[in-house]
Design a protein around this motif. Sequence first.
Motif, PDB file in Angstrom:
ATOM      1  N   VAL A   8       0.865  -1.179   0.000  1.00 16.07           N
ATOM      2  CA  VAL A   8       0.000   0.000   0.000  1.00 16.07           C
ATOM      3  C   VAL A   8       0.903   1.230   0.000  1.00 16.07           C
ATOM      4  O   VAL A   8       1.793   1.352   0.834  1.00 16.07           O
ATOM      5  N   ARG A   9       0.682   2.115  -0.953  1.00 19.07           N
ATOM      6  CA  ARG A   9       1.433   3.371  -1.002  1.00 19.07           C
ATOM      7  C   ARG A   9       0.535   4.469  -0.440  1.00 19.07           C
ATOM      8  O   ARG A   9      -0.609   4.609  -0.874  1.00 19.07           O
ATOM      9  N   HIS A  10       1.067   5.220   0.505  1.00 19.96           N
ATOM     10  CA  HIS A  10       0.277   6.269   1.146  1.00 19.96           C
ATOM     11  C   HIS A  10       1.012   7.588   1.039  1.00 19.96           C
ATOM     12  O   HIS A  10       2.233   7.644   1.205  1.00 19.96           O
TER      13      HIS A  10
ATOM     14  N   SER B  65      -5.286  12.667   2.798  1.00 18.11           N
ATOM     15  CA  SER B  65      -4.662  11.341   2.734  1.00 18.11           C
ATOM     16  C   SER B  65      -5.123  10.576   1.494  1.00 18.11           C
ATOM     17  O   SER B  65      -6.301  10.585   1.146  1.00 18.11           O
TER      18      SER B  65
ATOM     19  N   SER C 217      -4.330   6.623  -0.290  1.00 18.97           N
ATOM     20  CA  SER C 217      -3.663   5.324  -0.345  1.00 18.97           C
ATOM     21  C   SER C 217      -3.967   4.696  -1.694  1.00 18.97           C
ATOM     22  O   SER C 217      -5.087   4.801  -2.206  1.00 18.97           O
TER      23      SER C 217
ATOM     24  N   ALA D 226      -8.391   6.035   3.461  1.00 19.61           N
ATOM     25  CA  ALA D 226      -6.993   5.871   3.052  1.00 19.61           C
ATOM     26  C   ALA D 226      -6.111   5.532   4.248  1.00 19.61           C
ATOM     27  O   ALA D 226      -5.246   4.653   4.165  1.00 19.61           O
ATOM     28  N   GLU D 227      -6.336   6.206   5.361  1.00 18.82           N
ATOM     29  CA  GLU D 227      -5.524   5.950   6.549  1.00 18.82           C
ATOM     30  C   GLU D 227      -5.805   4.569   7.120  1.00 18.82           C
ATOM     31  O   GLU D 227      -4.898   3.868   7.566  1.00 18.82           O
TER      32      GLU D 227
ATOM     33  N   ARG E  48      -4.158   1.992   4.866  1.00 19.72           N
ATOM     34  CA  ARG E  48      -2.719   2.008   5.150  1.00 19.72           C
ATOM     35  C   ARG E  48      -2.394   1.206   6.405  1.00 19.72           C
ATOM     36  O   ARG E  48      -1.431   0.447   6.438  1.00 19.72           O
TER      37      ARG E  48
END
Length: 158
Positions: free
Chosen positions: A16-18, A25, A27, A60-61, A64
Amino acid sequence: MNDTHITLHGWVGGEVRHRDVKGVSLSTLRVGVTPRVRRNGEWADGETTWYTVTAWRALAERVRDSVVVGDAVIVHGRLSTRTWTDDKGQPVTTLEVEAVYMGHDMSRGTSTFRKAQRPETVDGDLEQEVAAMVAETAAEAPAMTSWGPTGAVREPAA
């Protein structure tokens, strides 16, 4: 809006790219979906379709913090395609899903859920102001049921 919404279940195929985009945010991850197909009377894996999945803000958080390579996931969101030209000058089309909901696929394994903390309010007076506005406009609104306003009978058009 005429969006195409899909639900897919597959396997996370990369880290996962954040990152933060202008303070929001984001991801991004790849999810592979491999169907089972019947060939010559026997079941076999079909061709894997890869989706780029993006999640924004709180989702997204949580993605992540919760999802790793190899996890079975279910994703529901808006499907889109993007066509671009690679380094060799060839056109490439990718399938992208902007996730609305995402979680572990419980038919493939187990997971532990921890409820997210509710964010603290920035301004307590704002909640009171909104409550006052709702109360004020509620008095003006007609009584409603799941069938619409009560007491209002519309005659069909002739």
